[in-house]
Design a protein around this motif. Structure first.
Motif, short mmCIF file in Angstrom:
data_model
loop_
_atom_site.label_atom_id
_atom_site.label_comp_id
_atom_site.label_asym_id
_atom_site.label_seq_id
_atom_site.Cartn_x
_atom_site.Cartn_y
_atom_site.Cartn_z
N VAL A 76 37.84 52.48 86.70
CA VAL A 76 36.55 52.63 86.80
C VAL A 76 35.84 53.29 85.46
O VAL A 76 34.77 52.93 85.04
N ALA A 77 36.63 54.19 84.85
CA ALA A 77 35.91 54.71 83.55
C ALA A 77 36.04 53.53 82.52
O ALA A 77 34.81 53.36 81.68
N GLY A 79 35.52 50.09 83.31
CA GLY A 79 34.57 49.33 84.07
C GLY A 79 33.18 49.84 83.72
O GLY A 79 32.22 48.94 83.32
N GLY A 80 33.04 51.30 83.68
CA GLY A 80 31.73 51.79 83.53
C GLY A 80 31.33 51.59 82.11
O GLY A 80 30.10 51.47 81.75
N ILE A 81 32.23 51.96 81.11
CA ILE A 81 32.04 51.61 79.85
C ILE A 81 31.42 49.96 79.46
O ILE A 81 30.52 49.93 78.88
N PHE A 83 30.40 48.14 81.66
CA PHE A 83 29.13 47.71 82.19
C PHE A 83 27.98 48.30 81.62
O PHE A 83 26.95 47.69 81.27
N GLY A 84 27.88 49.40 80.87
CA GLY A 84 26.90 50.16 80.14
C GLY A 84 26.82 49.45 78.80
O GLY A 84 25.59 49.23 78.55
N TRP A 87 24.98 46.22 79.88
CA TRP A 87 23.77 46.36 80.10
C TRP A 87 22.72 46.71 79.02
O TRP A 87 21.61 46.17 78.78
N CYS A 93 21.69 43.97 84.55
CA CYS A 93 22.87 44.34 85.37
C CYS A 93 23.34 43.29 86.08
O CYS A 93 22.62 42.33 86.18
#
Length: 176
Positions: A76-77, A79-81, A83-84, A87, A93
Protein backbone atom coordinates in the motif's frame (compact mmCIF):
# COMPACT_ATOMS: atom_id res chain seq x y z
CA UNK A 1 -24.77 -10.03 -18.25
CA UNK A 2 -27.12 -7.98 -16.09
CA UNK A 3 -24.33 -7.36 -13.56
CA UNK A 4 -22.02 -6.12 -16.32
CA UNK A 5 -24.71 -3.80 -17.64
CA UNK A 6 -25.37 -2.36 -14.19
CA UNK A 7 -21.63 -1.92 -13.62
CA UNK A 8 -21.25 -0.22 -17.00
CA UNK A 9 -24.11 2.20 -16.27
CA UNK A 10 -22.73 3.02 -12.81
CA UNK A 11 -19.30 3.60 -14.38
CA UNK A 12 -20.82 5.94 -16.97
CA UNK A 13 -22.60 7.85 -14.21
CA UNK A 14 -19.40 8.10 -12.18
CA UNK A 15 -17.50 9.29 -15.25
CA UNK A 16 -20.15 11.93 -15.91
CA UNK A 17 -19.83 13.17 -12.32
CA UNK A 18 -16.03 13.34 -12.66
CA UNK A 19 -16.40 15.28 -15.90
CA UNK A 20 -18.98 17.71 -14.51
CA UNK A 21 -16.88 18.16 -11.36
CA UNK A 22 -13.92 19.24 -13.49
CA UNK A 23 -11.74 16.31 -12.46
CA UNK A 24 -10.17 16.16 -15.94
CA UNK A 25 -9.43 19.88 -16.17
CA UNK A 26 -5.70 20.66 -16.05
CA UNK A 27 -6.32 23.97 -14.25
CA UNK A 28 -8.54 22.31 -11.67
CA UNK A 29 -6.08 19.43 -11.08
CA UNK A 30 -3.17 21.86 -10.74
CA UNK A 31 -5.22 23.97 -8.32
CA UNK A 32 -5.94 20.81 -6.31
CA UNK A 33 -2.29 19.80 -6.16
CA UNK A 34 -1.40 23.35 -5.03
CA UNK A 35 -4.25 23.18 -2.44
CA UNK A 36 -5.88 26.28 -3.95
CA UNK A 37 -8.89 24.68 -5.66
CA UNK A 38 -10.72 22.29 -3.34
CA UNK A 39 -13.34 21.15 -5.87
CA UNK A 40 -11.76 17.75 -6.60
CA UNK A 41 -10.98 17.14 -2.92
CA UNK A 42 -14.60 17.98 -2.09
CA UNK A 43 -15.72 15.59 -4.83
CA UNK A 44 -13.52 12.83 -3.36
CA UNK A 45 -14.71 13.47 0.21
CA UNK A 46 -18.33 13.38 -0.93
CA UNK A 47 -17.86 10.17 -2.94
CA UNK A 48 -16.03 8.40 -0.10
CA UNK A 49 -18.50 9.62 2.52
CA UNK A 50 -21.59 8.58 0.56
CA UNK A 51 -19.96 5.35 -0.66
CA UNK A 52 -18.84 4.29 2.82
CA UNK A 53 -22.23 4.81 4.36
CA UNK A 54 -23.96 3.25 1.35
CA UNK A 55 -21.90 0.07 1.33
CA UNK A 56 -22.41 -0.48 5.06
CA UNK A 57 -26.17 0.11 4.72
CA UNK A 58 -26.25 -2.38 1.84
CA UNK A 59 -24.28 -4.81 4.01
CA UNK A 60 -26.79 -4.39 6.84
CA UNK A 61 -29.57 -5.28 4.40
CA UNK A 62 -27.67 -8.33 3.15
CA UNK A 63 -27.21 -6.76 -0.30
CA UNK A 64 -23.42 -6.39 -0.24
CA UNK A 65 -20.56 -8.82 0.11
CA UNK A 66 -17.88 -7.29 2.30
CA UNK A 67 -14.77 -9.12 1.09
CA UNK A 68 -11.88 -7.86 3.19
CA UNK A 69 -8.45 -8.00 1.57
CA UNK A 70 -5.22 -8.54 3.54
CA UNK A 71 -3.47 -5.41 4.81
CA UNK A 72 -0.22 -5.42 2.82
CA UNK A 73 1.30 -2.30 4.38
CA UNK A 74 4.45 -2.29 2.22
CA UNK A 75 2.44 -2.74 -0.96
CA UNK A 76 0.00 0.00 0.00
CA UNK A 77 2.82 2.41 0.86
CA UNK A 78 4.71 1.78 -2.38
CA UNK A 79 1.49 1.81 -4.41
CA UNK A 80 0.54 5.14 -2.84
CA UNK A 81 3.90 6.63 -3.72
CA UNK A 82 3.69 5.40 -7.33
CA UNK A 83 0.07 6.61 -7.58
CA UNK A 84 1.00 10.05 -6.22
CA UNK A 85 3.97 10.44 -8.55
CA UNK A 86 1.87 9.34 -11.53
CA UNK A 87 -0.93 11.75 -10.63
CA UNK A 88 1.52 14.63 -10.18
CA UNK A 89 3.25 13.91 -13.51
CA UNK A 90 0.22 13.15 -15.66
CA UNK A 91 -2.48 15.08 -13.83
CA UNK A 92 -4.76 12.05 -13.94
CA UNK A 93 -5.75 9.22 -11.64
CA UNK A 94 -7.06 5.91 -13.07
CA UNK A 95 -10.67 7.08 -13.24
CA UNK A 96 -10.06 10.56 -14.58
CA UNK A 97 -7.69 9.38 -17.33
CA UNK A 98 -10.48 7.21 -18.75
CA UNK A 99 -12.88 10.18 -18.63
CA UNK A 100 -10.21 12.42 -20.21
CA UNK A 101 -9.65 9.84 -22.96
CA UNK A 102 -13.40 9.76 -23.59
CA UNK A 103 -13.19 13.56 -24.02
CA UNK A 104 -10.49 13.01 -26.66
CA UNK A 105 -7.52 14.25 -24.61
CA UNK A 106 -4.35 12.64 -25.97
CA UNK A 107 -2.44 13.07 -22.70
CA UNK A 108 -5.10 10.93 -21.02
CA UNK A 109 -4.53 8.20 -23.62
CA UNK A 110 -0.81 8.26 -22.87
CA UNK A 111 -1.62 8.04 -19.16
CA UNK A 112 -3.69 4.92 -19.82
CA UNK A 113 -0.82 3.43 -21.84
CA UNK A 114 1.59 4.29 -19.02
CA UNK A 115 -0.74 2.66 -16.49
CA UNK A 116 -1.02 -0.50 -18.58
CA UNK A 117 2.77 -0.59 -18.93
CA UNK A 118 3.06 -0.25 -15.16
CA UNK A 119 0.59 -3.10 -14.64
CA UNK A 120 2.60 -5.29 -17.03
CA UNK A 121 5.89 -4.50 -15.24
CA UNK A 122 4.24 -5.13 -11.86
CA UNK A 123 3.01 -8.53 -13.07
CA UNK A 124 6.56 -9.43 -14.11
CA UNK A 125 8.02 -8.24 -10.79
CA UNK A 126 5.25 -9.69 -8.61
CA UNK A 127 7.01 -12.93 -7.58
CA UNK A 128 9.96 -10.91 -6.23
CA UNK A 129 7.80 -8.19 -4.70
CA UNK A 130 5.56 -10.74 -2.99
CA UNK A 131 8.43 -12.33 -1.05
CA UNK A 132 10.48 -9.16 -0.50
CA UNK A 133 7.82 -6.54 0.31
CA UNK A 134 4.27 -7.88 0.51
CA UNK A 135 4.50 -10.94 2.76
CA UNK A 136 6.84 -9.48 5.42
CA UNK A 137 4.37 -6.66 6.07
CA UNK A 138 1.15 -8.67 5.66
CA UNK A 139 -1.07 -8.03 8.68
CA UNK A 140 -3.90 -10.21 7.38
CA UNK A 141 -7.56 -9.35 7.02
CA UNK A 142 -7.83 -6.81 9.82
CA UNK A 143 -10.56 -4.21 10.11
CA UNK A 144 -11.38 -1.38 12.49
CA UNK A 145 -14.22 -3.58 13.71
CA UNK A 146 -11.67 -6.27 14.65
CA UNK A 147 -9.50 -3.73 16.45
CA UNK A 148 -12.26 -1.83 18.26
CA UNK A 149 -15.10 -4.35 18.55
CA UNK A 150 -17.47 -1.70 17.15
CA UNK A 151 -19.82 -2.67 14.31
CA UNK A 152 -18.86 -1.26 10.90
CA UNK A 153 -22.03 0.80 10.49
CA UNK A 154 -21.30 2.63 13.76
CA UNK A 155 -17.85 3.49 12.43
CA UNK A 156 -19.18 4.42 8.97
CA UNK A 157 -21.76 6.93 10.22
CA UNK A 158 -19.35 9.34 11.96
CA UNK A 159 -16.66 8.80 9.31
CA UNK A 160 -19.11 9.66 6.52
CA UNK A 161 -20.50 12.61 8.48
CA UNK A 162 -16.96 13.93 9.02
CA UNK A 163 -16.10 13.68 5.30
CA UNK A 164 -19.35 15.31 4.22
CA UNK A 165 -18.92 18.12 6.77
CA UNK A 166 -15.36 18.60 5.51
CA UNK A 167 -16.57 18.78 1.91
CA UNK A 168 -19.50 21.12 2.48
CA UNK A 169 -18.49 23.30 5.43
CA UNK A 170 -14.71 23.28 5.98
CA UNK A 171 -12.81 23.16 2.68
CA UNK A 172 -12.60 26.55 0.98
CA UNK A 173 -10.84 27.56 -2.23
CA UNK A 174 -7.72 29.73 -1.79
CA UNK A 175 -7.33 31.83 -4.91
CA UNK A 176 -4.77 34.62 -4.93
Amino acid sequence: MQTLTIGFLIGCGFGAILYMGGATSYRRILGTLLLKDMTIIKLMCTAIGVGTLGIYLLDLGGLANMSIKPAYVGGVAIGGIVFGIGWAISGYCPGTCVVGAAEGKSDALFTILGGLTGVFLFALAFPFLETAILEPLNFGKITLRDLTGISGIYLAIPFSAMLLALAFFVLKDKYE
